[in-house]
Design a protein around this motif. Structure first.
Motif, PDB file in Angstrom:
ATOM      1  N   MET A  45      16.689  43.765  27.094  1.00 28.96           N
ATOM      2  CA  MET A  45      16.765  44.742  28.177  1.00 28.96           C
ATOM      3  C   MET A  45      16.807  44.061  29.536  1.00 28.96           C
ATOM      4  O   MET A  45      17.581  44.453  30.420  1.00 28.96           O
ATOM      5  CB  MET A  45      15.568  45.690  28.106  1.00 28.96           C
ATOM      6  N   ASN A  99      20.190  42.342  30.438  1.00 29.28           N
ATOM      7  CA  ASN A  99      21.348  43.223  30.580  1.00 29.28           C
ATOM      8  C   ASN A  99      21.436  43.730  32.017  1.00 29.28           C
ATOM      9  O   ASN A  99      20.526  44.389  32.517  1.00 29.28           O
ATOM     10  CB  ASN A  99      21.213  44.399  29.591  1.00 29.28           C
ATOM     11  N   GLN A 136      21.121  47.507  32.413  1.00 27.90           N
ATOM     12  CA  GLN A 136      19.754  47.973  32.205  1.00 27.90           C
ATOM     13  C   GLN A 136      18.890  47.680  33.422  1.00 27.90           C
ATOM     14  O   GLN A 136      18.063  48.507  33.833  1.00 27.90           O
ATOM     15  CB  GLN A 136      19.149  47.279  30.971  1.00 27.90           C
ATOM     16  N   SER A 176      17.779  54.049  29.373  1.00 30.61           N
ATOM     17  CA  SER A 176      18.071  52.725  28.820  1.00 30.61           C
ATOM     18  C   SER A 176      17.892  52.701  27.307  1.00 30.61           C
ATOM     19  O   SER A 176      18.715  52.134  26.581  1.00 30.61           O
ATOM     20  CB  SER A 176      17.158  51.676  29.476  1.00 30.61           C
ATOM     21  N   ALA A 179      21.009  51.992  24.683  1.00 31.17           N
ATOM     22  CA  ALA A 179      20.929  50.792  23.850  1.00 31.17           C
ATOM     23  C   ALA A 179      20.884  51.152  22.373  1.00 31.17           C
ATOM     24  O   ALA A 179      21.585  50.544  21.544  1.00 31.17           O
ATOM     25  CB  ALA A 179      19.693  49.979  24.238  1.00 31.17           C
TER      26      ALA A 179
END
Length: 255
Positions: free
Chosen positions: A28, A31, A34, A84, A88
């Motif tokens: 996370m 990214n 994110q 998020s 994901a």
């Protein structure tokens, strides 16, 4: 001379959970999209809202920074635990990641637990960054031990509620639809969900939006920073968490 004797077997559940959570948190934080949702947008909202409220003379019933910072902390929880996580997980379903993990020694409960624990790790990072920006702008922080406890309870209940709803979305829609729906819901709740602004700023709709998970989380966080615990709003969040978890358990598709 000793003989090597292999001892195959899964690692203890606790170690599995921590390892999975660490991997999820690293993914996370690495990214860019994110990080944009988790940190950059909430900080921009905080600075923009404080500056804007000062210029237009918006009456929030207190110092703008003291009212808006708890709301942006609530927004951070929502952005990570819902938007998020949903995006994901939706793409993990599409690429078959969840299907493969579901057949590994890592149990599905441990997999989901690792995701939730990773959310909490990311939220600590968010709170440090956003809280630091708030303090630099003049925020006084949570009031006393009760205030800190209230913030923790609000974050935990809000994470549970939004994570359940995010998994519900990701487990029932295609990845592209999850991406669109998660971002749309995020924007709608940001604008009209009483997460950043207090519910009383919405006039007659105030009593309605407080029943939304966004409104309950925002009110719980603001009440906590004033040195009290919003029991009603925490109960609302717990109800959303239970309902969302029950629906997710019935509808979630691993592939």
């Amino acid at each position: 001379m000793s003989t090597f004797a292999p001892a195959p077997g899964a690692a203890p559940v606790g170690r599995q959970l921590l390892t999975q959570a660490g991997m999820e948190a690293r993914l996370m934080l690495r990214n860019g999209e994110q990080l944009l949702i988790a940190v950059v947008i909430p900080v921009i909202v905080l600075v923009g809202a404080v500056r804007g409220s000062e210029k237009v003379g918006l009456d929030l019933g207190g110092k703008p920074i003291d009212v808006l910072t708890p709301g942006v902390l609530a927004l951070a929880v929502m952005s990570t635990a819902f938007t998020s996580l949903a995006i994901a997980t939706g793409f993990e379903r599409r690429y078959g990641v969840l299907k493969r993990l579901g057949t590994a020694p890592l149990s599905r409960a441990t997999l989901l637990g690792g995701k939730v624990l990773a959310l909490l790790v990311v939220e600590v990072f968010q709170f440090v960054v956003i809280g630091g920006v708030g303090l630099a702008l003049g925020w006084s922080g949570p009031s006393g031990v009760v205030g800190v406890l209230g913030v923790v309870l609000a974050a935990l209940c809000g994470t549970a509620a939004f994570a359940a709803l995010g998994m519900l979305l990701a487990g029932s829609l295609r990845a592209e639809a999850t991406l669109a729906a998660a971002n749309l819901v995020y924007l709608l709740l940001l604008a009209g969900g009483a997460v950043v602004l207090p519910a009383d700023q919405y006039g007659g709709l105030g009593d309605v939006v407080r029943w939304l998970p966004s409104g309950a989380l925002g009110e719980a966080m603001r009440t906590a920073c004033d040195g009290a615990i919003a029991v009603r709003d925490l109960v609302v969040l717990a109800a959303w968490a239970v309902a969302g978890s029950a629906l997710t358990a019935r509808t979630f598709k691993w592939e």
